[in-house]
Design a protein around this motif. Structure first.
Motif, short mmCIF file in Angstrom:
data_model
loop_
_atom_site.label_atom_id
_atom_site.label_comp_id
_atom_site.label_asym_id
_atom_site.label_seq_id
_atom_site.Cartn_x
_atom_site.Cartn_y
_atom_site.Cartn_z
N ALA A 79 0.84 -1.20 0.00
CA ALA A 79 0.00 0.00 0.00
C ALA A 79 0.88 1.25 0.00
CB ALA A 79 -0.92 0.00 1.22
N ALA A 80 0.44 2.26 -0.75
CA ALA A 80 1.16 3.53 -0.77
C ALA A 80 1.11 4.14 0.63
CB ALA A 80 0.52 4.47 -1.77
N LYS A 81 2.26 4.51 1.12
CA LYS A 81 2.35 5.01 2.50
C LYS A 81 2.14 6.52 2.52
CE LYS A 81 5.38 1.25 3.94
NZ LYS A 81 6.71 0.87 4.51
N PHE A 82 0.93 6.91 2.16
CA PHE A 82 0.60 8.32 2.20
C PHE A 82 0.71 8.85 3.64
CE2 PHE A 82 -2.07 6.90 -1.47
CZ PHE A 82 -1.40 7.63 -2.44
N PHE A 83 1.19 10.07 3.77
CA PHE A 83 1.25 10.80 5.04
C PHE A 83 2.29 10.26 6.03
CE2 PHE A 83 -3.21 11.30 3.63
CZ PHE A 83 -3.25 12.67 3.49
N GLU A 84 2.99 9.21 5.69
CA GLU A 84 3.91 8.59 6.65
C GLU A 84 4.95 9.62 7.14
OE1 GLU A 84 6.35 4.42 7.03
OE2 GLU A 84 6.52 5.53 5.14
N GLY A 85 5.02 9.80 8.45
CA GLY A 85 5.99 10.70 9.03
C GLY A 85 5.67 12.18 8.89
N GLU A 86 4.46 12.51 8.43
CA GLU A 86 4.13 13.91 8.15
C GLU A 86 3.03 14.44 9.04
OE1 GLU A 86 5.94 15.71 6.50
OE2 GLU A 86 7.13 14.33 5.31
N LYS A 87 2.99 13.99 10.29
CA LYS A 87 1.94 14.41 11.21
C LYS A 87 1.93 15.93 11.38
CE LYS A 87 2.54 14.17 15.68
NZ LYS A 87 2.69 13.67 17.07
N TRP A 88 3.09 16.54 11.55
CA TRP A 88 3.13 17.97 11.83
C TRP A 88 2.76 18.81 10.62
CZ3 TRP A 88 2.78 19.41 16.57
CH2 TRP A 88 3.27 18.57 17.58
N GLY A 91 -1.65 21.97 8.08
CA GLY A 91 -2.72 22.10 7.10
C GLY A 91 -4.09 22.21 7.76
N LEU A 92 -4.32 21.39 8.80
CA LEU A 92 -5.60 21.45 9.51
C LEU A 92 -5.80 22.78 10.21
CD1 LEU A 92 -5.72 17.85 11.03
CD2 LEU A 92 -7.05 18.74 9.10
N LEU A 93 -4.69 23.41 10.62
CA LEU A 93 -4.78 24.74 11.20
C LEU A 93 -5.40 25.72 10.21
CD1 LEU A 93 -4.14 26.84 13.40
CD2 LEU A 93 -1.83 27.02 12.44
N GLY A 94 -5.10 25.54 8.93
CA GLY A 94 -5.69 26.39 7.90
C GLY A 94 -7.20 26.27 7.88
N GLY A 133 -4.37 25.23 3.53
CA GLY A 133 -4.59 23.99 4.28
C GLY A 133 -4.66 22.78 3.37
N ILE A 134 -5.44 22.89 2.29
CA ILE A 134 -5.55 21.78 1.33
C ILE A 134 -4.20 21.48 0.70
CG2 ILE A 134 -6.56 21.09 -0.89
CD1 ILE A 134 -9.04 22.75 -0.11
N PHE A 135 -3.48 22.54 0.36
CA PHE A 135 -2.18 22.39 -0.28
C PHE A 135 -1.19 21.66 0.64
CE2 PHE A 135 2.08 24.33 -1.11
CZ PHE A 135 2.28 23.81 -2.38
N LEU A 136 -1.16 22.02 1.91
CA LEU A 136 -0.23 21.39 2.85
C LEU A 136 -0.59 19.93 3.09
CD1 LEU A 136 0.19 24.26 5.47
CD2 LEU A 136 1.84 23.54 3.75
N ILE A 137 -1.87 19.63 3.22
CA ILE A 137 -2.28 18.25 3.45
C ILE A 137 -2.00 17.39 2.22
CG2 ILE A 137 -4.30 16.77 3.82
CD1 ILE A 137 -5.41 18.99 5.65
N SER A 138 -2.23 17.94 1.02
CA SER A 138 -1.91 17.21 -0.21
C SER A 138 -0.42 16.95 -0.31
CB SER A 138 -2.39 18.01 -1.43
OG SER A 138 -3.78 18.23 -1.38
N THR A 139 0.38 17.93 0.08
CA THR A 139 1.84 17.77 0.06
C THR A 139 2.27 16.72 1.07
OG1 THR A 139 2.14 20.07 -0.62
CG2 THR A 139 4.04 18.98 0.38
N ALA A 140 1.66 16.73 2.24
CA ALA A 140 1.98 15.72 3.26
C ALA A 140 1.66 14.31 2.76
CB ALA A 140 1.21 16.01 4.54
#
Length: 289
Positions: A7-16, A21-24, A59-66
């Motif tokens: 499985a693609a490991k989306f978001f792995e290690g990118e909690k912060w 992004g959620l702050l946005g 926010g969307i941009f940061l979450i997509s990048t993560a």
């Protein structure tokens, strides 16, 4: 049989980065509440509706990048450098956009502002440039063989998304140089600026769906190429129409071409969704047999 891949490991290690992004979205919600209570305009130059859209978009941009950052094949130290640099730059961007609009000051194009306002605006422009440069560093990683070998189809889709993102950043620079989003009588650069960033969700999603089909690898890549090229051509048509100073909403060749290109990209996604659903049903049926 459909190829089995980890499985693609989306978001792995990118909690912060995700939390930033959620702050946005949180800030966008607060701006929306303010607008409902007091209206969008803050005298003399502030506009909370612009702060709302900026917060949500960043926010969307940061979450997509993560989500796609783990697929860049960067070493842990390089990813950490990018992550924390981008978080710091994003936090300043939130500060400048929200505080200045709340104070009634245009955060980008300061008119008759104080020394503080001029300093914040100048630093905001510098931060925007750094956001582009750091993202260019990330984008380059996906054009290396190391990243491609991790997930060929997915990284191919990300490559197209990165090209579209660079076009969006170029549109942002255009807005700054132009001292505003409007060109000519009816041209609006913000459409090119915004739609380019949405390639970060659209094209990798289609690529991800192709991995879940039973199509041959060469056929999967053709679908991804079709989606990516159609999306980029749509952006090019919008950019050209804007450069002419015309609205993308008018019934003319370029807007219709852009619409057709985006419809092709959407149709590709729908077809891959159908193919992946069929493949999953076949696997489920085979498992019960």
């Amino acid at each position: 049989m459909m190829e089995t891949k980890p499985a693609a490991k989306f978001f792995e290690g990118e909690k912060w980065l995700v939390l930033t992004g959620l702050l946005g979205f949180l800030l966008a919600g607060l701006c929306a509440l303010w607008i409902m209570l007091y209206g969008a305009e803050v005298s003399p130059e502030g506009d909370m509706s612009k702060a709302f859209s900026f917060n949500a978009a960043l926010g969307i941009f940061l979450i997509s990048t993560a989500a796609i950052s783990p697929l860049s094949a960067m070493k842990a130290r390089s990813r950490a450098f990018f992550r924390w640099s981008y978080i710091i730059l994003a936090l300043y961007s939130y500060f400048a956009e929200n505080v200045q609009n709340f104070r009634g000051v245009n955060p980008r194009f300061v008119k008759d502002g104080s020394a503080f306002d001029i300093m914040v605006g100048s630093l905001f422009a510098f931060v925007a440039l750094l956001l582009v440069l750091y993202y260019l560093f990330l984008a380059i990683q996906y054009f290396r063989r190391k990243a491609y070998n991790l997930r060929p189809e997915l990284v191919l889709g990300i490559r197209y998304a990165m090209i579209a993102t660079m076009l969006s950043f170029a549109a942002g620079i255009w807005i700054s140089v132009n001292q505003g989003r409007f060109v000519g009588l009816h041209g609006n650069i913000i459409w090119l600026h915004g739609l380019g960033f949405h390639a970060l969700q659209a094209v990798p999603l289609v690529a991800w769906l192709t991995e879940r089909t039973e199509l041959a690898a060469s056929v999967r890549r053709r679908w991804i190429h079709l989606t990516g090229i159609a999306y980029l051509l749509g952006l090019a048509a919008i950019g050209w129409q804007t450069l002419l100073g015309s609205s993308i909403m008018e019934w003319s060749v370029l807007p219709l071409l852009a619409c057709g290109c985006f419809l092709i990209a959407m149709a590709s996604g729908a077809q891959m969704l159908l193919q992946s659903t069929k493949a999953r049903h076949r696997q489920s049926f085979s498992g019960r047999s």
